[in-house]
Every structure is written in structure tokens, then in C-alpha cells.
Scaffold this motif. Structure first.
Motif, short mmCIF file in Angstrom:
data_model
loop_
_atom_site.label_atom_id
_atom_site.label_comp_id
_atom_site.label_asym_id
_atom_site.label_seq_id
_atom_site.Cartn_x
_atom_site.Cartn_y
_atom_site.Cartn_z
N SER A 148 -18.63 -19.70 -6.47
CA SER A 148 -17.34 -19.96 -6.93
C SER A 148 -16.56 -18.90 -6.04
CB SER A 148 -17.04 -19.91 -8.50
OG SER A 148 -17.40 -18.37 -8.78
N PRO A 149 -15.07 -19.32 -6.10
CA PRO A 149 -14.32 -18.36 -5.01
C PRO A 149 -13.99 -17.45 -6.06
CG PRO A 149 -13.44 -20.63 -5.13
CD PRO A 149 -14.62 -20.67 -6.08
N ARG A 150 -13.46 -16.04 -5.62
CA ARG A 150 -12.83 -15.01 -6.24
C ARG A 150 -11.37 -15.02 -6.25
NH1 ARG A 150 -17.69 -15.52 -8.23
NH2 ARG A 150 -19.24 -14.54 -6.90
N PHE A 151 -10.78 -14.83 -7.46
CA PHE A 151 -9.42 -14.69 -7.45
C PHE A 151 -8.81 -13.42 -6.83
CE2 PHE A 151 -5.39 -13.97 -9.60
CZ PHE A 151 -4.55 -14.96 -9.03
N LEU A 152 -7.88 -13.41 -5.87
CA LEU A 152 -7.49 -12.07 -5.37
C LEU A 152 -6.01 -11.63 -5.72
CD1 LEU A 152 -8.71 -12.52 -1.77
CD2 LEU A 152 -9.89 -11.39 -3.59
N PRO B 77 2.98 -12.93 -1.11
CA PRO B 77 4.30 -12.67 -1.26
C PRO B 77 5.00 -13.98 -1.23
CG PRO B 77 3.55 -11.26 0.27
CD PRO B 77 2.37 -12.26 0.08
N SER B 78 4.50 -15.22 -1.02
CA SER B 78 5.12 -16.40 -1.10
C SER B 78 4.89 -17.17 -2.48
CB SER B 78 4.49 -17.31 -0.13
OG SER B 78 4.93 -17.09 1.12
N GLY B 79 4.23 -16.43 -3.30
CA GLY B 79 3.77 -16.73 -4.73
C GLY B 79 2.70 -17.60 -4.79
N ARG B 80 1.90 -17.96 -3.81
CA ARG B 80 0.62 -18.72 -3.73
C ARG B 80 -0.56 -18.10 -4.31
NH1 ARG B 80 1.13 -20.41 2.68
NH2 ARG B 80 1.08 -18.01 2.53
N ASP B 81 -1.41 -18.84 -5.03
CA ASP B 81 -2.62 -18.18 -5.33
C ASP B 81 -3.54 -17.78 -4.20
OD1 ASP B 81 -1.93 -18.44 -8.16
OD2 ASP B 81 -2.89 -20.45 -8.25
N VAL B 82 -4.15 -16.68 -4.17
CA VAL B 82 -5.05 -16.39 -3.20
C VAL B 82 -6.61 -16.32 -3.46
CG1 VAL B 82 -5.51 -14.58 -1.17
CG2 VAL B 82 -3.25 -15.13 -1.99
N LEU B 83 -7.69 -16.89 -3.08
CA LEU B 83 -8.94 -16.92 -3.27
C LEU B 83 -9.67 -16.63 -2.18
CD1 LEU B 83 -7.41 -19.54 -4.67
CD2 LEU B 83 -9.36 -19.15 -6.44
N THR B 84 -11.00 -16.39 -2.30
CA THR B 84 -11.77 -16.14 -1.15
C THR B 84 -12.14 -17.42 -0.86
OG1 THR B 84 -13.61 -15.88 -2.86
CG2 THR B 84 -12.76 -13.89 -1.97
N PHE B 85 -12.66 -17.59 0.61
CA PHE B 85 -12.88 -18.68 1.08
C PHE B 85 -14.41 -18.89 1.15
CE2 PHE B 85 -14.13 -21.01 5.08
CZ PHE B 85 -13.77 -22.42 4.76
N LEU B 86 -14.76 -20.06 0.61
CA LEU B 86 -16.37 -20.10 0.72
C LEU B 86 -16.60 -21.05 1.78
CD1 LEU B 86 -17.18 -21.23 -3.08
CD2 LEU B 86 -17.18 -18.79 -2.01
N PRO B 87 -17.57 -20.57 3.04
CA PRO B 87 -17.61 -21.31 4.01
C PRO B 87 -18.60 -22.42 3.99
CG PRO B 87 -18.57 -18.99 4.34
CD PRO B 87 -17.96 -19.12 3.13
N VAL C 195 -2.73 -26.48 0.79
CA VAL C 195 -3.74 -25.73 0.67
C VAL C 195 -4.07 -25.50 2.15
CG1 VAL C 195 -6.01 -25.05 -0.01
CG2 VAL C 195 -4.67 -26.74 -1.51
N LEU C 196 -4.30 -24.11 2.31
CA LEU C 196 -4.27 -23.25 3.58
C LEU C 196 -5.53 -22.40 3.42
CD1 LEU C 196 -0.68 -22.38 4.66
CD2 LEU C 196 -1.96 -24.18 5.43
N ARG C 197 -6.38 -22.28 4.66
CA ARG C 197 -7.34 -21.17 4.93
C ARG C 197 -6.69 -20.15 5.66
NH1 ARG C 197 -10.01 -19.49 8.75
NH2 ARG C 197 -9.69 -21.00 10.00
N TYR D 7 -1.50 -9.89 -3.84
CA TYR D 7 -2.27 -9.70 -2.41
C TYR D 7 -1.49 -9.45 -1.37
CZ TYR D 7 -5.36 -11.21 1.27
OH TYR D 7 -6.23 -11.33 2.39
N VAL D 8 -1.80 -8.51 -0.74
CA VAL D 8 -1.10 -8.03 0.35
C VAL D 8 -1.67 -8.75 1.86
CG1 VAL D 8 -0.21 -6.24 1.75
CG2 VAL D 8 -0.31 -5.89 -0.66
N PRO D 9 -1.19 -9.62 2.51
CA PRO D 9 -1.86 -10.02 3.82
C PRO D 9 -2.19 -8.94 4.81
CG PRO D 9 0.24 -11.37 3.01
CD PRO D 9 0.11 -10.06 2.43
N SER D 10 -3.13 -9.20 5.36
CA SER D 10 -3.51 -8.15 6.59
C SER D 10 -2.80 -8.74 7.82
CB SER D 10 -5.04 -8.05 7.03
OG SER D 10 -5.75 -9.10 7.18
#
Length: 284
Positions: A69-73, A77-87, A36-38, A14-17
Motif C-alpha cells: 500500500s502507499p504511504r501517506f506523506l 502547498p496546493s492542498g492535495r494529498d501526497v502519497l508514495t508512488f507504487l511502481p 491524479v498526478l505522479r 509535504y514540501v516538494p523537492s
């Protein structure tokens, strides 16, 4: 238009914007997972041994059209899992008054039932789920992958109804009845009255259990064996949590030190003592 094929989960990066870094929020820590961060419209979570198995499961749910459910993206670069945020809203560690709504309870049961329906057929072949600690030969399992941690803190609520599930860290093969019982245990809740959350003492757990059972669709056979099943499941939970506290430490050790073992034992005793009353509430 045919969608592009996905990369295997372990190859997704995942490449952050550029704008995400200005919109960061520390999310409430779970019982076990912290940090855990948003970040913008994504959630960043520490990578776990089961992360890729969970990612495959989330891919399956997305393909099945399950929107709760969230989607896995990928991994950042820090090795963390990135998922979509469910509001939406999730309960706090001490559930708020609005969590007591019977309409919400019904919607939770129906959401879990939908999850089980779309999970049928998923086989975690590429990345099997790690074995659960202290496996027991006679523990029920039919291979249905389930969430297994549908607490008030892990349900996303909008306009008073459950619309999504988060924190799939404990997901794995079980049965629909096991997962739905576990959900009812947290949401009814099924526990010794002395362990009730403040403000929940006056709720009728027998009525709420019947509401949940009808909304999920438990069979007559499931309703009649719930007390025995629940007491046995609670005993397994006690031994597994003790094992995790001793061997994994962290949040498991903290919960054990705060009296989780005693609460689990009191729950089991309450289920056994109220077995006949629970069956009557579920079947009359």
C-alpha cells in the motif's frame, strides 16, 4: 535506532523537492477521482472528506509491515494529498489480455487476504470513516477496515503478480468476505455474459471463481452462501450508486448515465440464476 514519532496526519505538510517539477505524469482518471498526478516518486490526489481516515489506515498498514500500500506523506502547498508512488503495471479501463492470467488471479486473492490479516485490530478512532450512503441495518460488518475497490485498475502488478493496491478512496469497515467477494466480482469477473469485456467472453467464470476462493481461503459456509450474499450485496450496490449519482454527480452520475445500473441489475439476475452452479463449482 528508534524512529521519530509521526505527526498526526492532519498536521503533515509535504514540501516538494526542486527536481520533482520536471518529472510529472498525469495518471489515468478513476471512475470518480480525477486530477491524479505522479510527481517524481509521489502521487498527488485531490483531498477528500475521508482522506485523513485513509491516511491513518495507511499508517497502520505501514507499521504492520504491509508493503502493498502507499504511504501517506502529507498535504502539499496546493492542498492535495501526497502519497508514495507504487511502481508497476495497472490494467486499463478495458483490461488487457494479461489481466486474465490465473497466476495473477491467485496472487490478487492472496494479497487481499494479507491485507485483511494485517488490518485486524485497526480502529479508526481519530478520524472515523464517513458513513456510507443508505446504511442498511442487516448489512454485514464486523469492523474490519477493508479496501472495498480491488478492481484490475487498482492493483499494481510486477512480473505478472499482484504486489500492491492503490486508490483507497472507498476503504472502510466491512468484512473480509464482503471485500473478497467484491474483489472476485471484478477479477473473475462475476457478471452477465453480455457485459463481458472484449476478449473475456470465452473465460470460465466458475473455474476462475474456484481458483480465487481456494487462493483466498473461503470457508465451506462462505462458499455455500455466496450466491445469496452476492445478490444482496449487488442490490445494495445498485441503490448506493443511484444515490451517489443523484446526490454527488460527477463520475457517479457519468457511470450511471453510461448504464451502470443496468449492468448491476443484470449481474444480480445472473448470480441468482446460477446459484446452484456457483455452489457446485465452489464445493465439489
Amino acid at each position: 535506532m528508534i524512529p521519530a514519532p509521526r505527526l498526526p496526519v492532519e498536521q503533515r505538510l509535504y514540501v516538494p523537492s526542486s527536481g520533482e517539477a520536471s518529472d510529472v505524469e498525469l495518471l489515468p482518471a478513476g471512475d470518480v477521482t480525477e486530477g491524479v498526478l505522479r510527481v517524481g516518486g509521489t502521487v498527488r490526489r485531490p483531498h477528500q472528506p475521508q482522506s485523513y481516515a485513509v491516511a491513518d489506515y495507511l499508517d497502520w498498514l505501514e507499521d504492520a509491515g504491509f508493503e502493498g500500500s502507499p504511504r501517506f506523506l502529507g498535504r502539499d502547498p496546493s492542498g492535495r494529498d501526497v502519497l508514495t508512488f507504487l511502481p508497476g503495471d495497472c490494467a486499463g479501463a478495458m483490461p488487457e489480455h494479461w489481466v486474465q492470467s490465473e497466476d495473477l488471479l491467485v496472487s490478487v486473492a492472496r494479497l487481499v487476504r494479507r491485507l485483511h490479516a494485517v488490518s485486524a485490530g485497526f480502529v479508526p478512532a481519530a478520524h472515523p470513516f464517513p458513513p456510507r450512503p443508505l446504511p442498511v441495518a442487516h448489512e454485514e460488518q464486523d469492523g474490519l477496515v477493508c479496501h472495498l475497490d480491488v478492481t484490475p485498475q487498482n492493483v499494481v502488478v510486477r512480473r505478472g503478480l499482484a504486489v500492491g493496491l492503490v486508490d483507497f478512496d472507498l476503504a472502510g469497515p466491512a468484512t473480509g468476505f464482503k471485500d473478497s467477494f467484491n474483489t472476485a466480482m471484478h477479477w473473475v469477473p462475476l457478471r452477465h455474459p453480455g457485459d463481458s469485456w472484449p476478449g473475456w467472453e470465452t473465460l470460465d467464470p466458475f473455474r476462475r471463481l474456484r481458483v480465487f476462493a481456494d487462493a483466498y481461503g473461503w470457508t465451506e459456509e462462505e462458499r455455500r452462501r455466496l450466491p445469496e450474499f452476492g445478490a444482496h450485496a449487488t442490490l445494495l450496490s445498485y441503490h448506493r450508486m443511484e444515490h451517489r449519482a443523484r446526490n454527488l454527480g460527477g463520475g457517479w452520475a457519468r457511470m450511471w448515465a453510461e448504464g451502470a445500473g443496468g449492468r448491476i441489475e443484470r449481474r444480480r439476475a445472473w448470480l441468482e440464476a446460477n446459484g446452484s452452479r456457483l455452489i457446485r463449482a465452489l464445493t465439489d
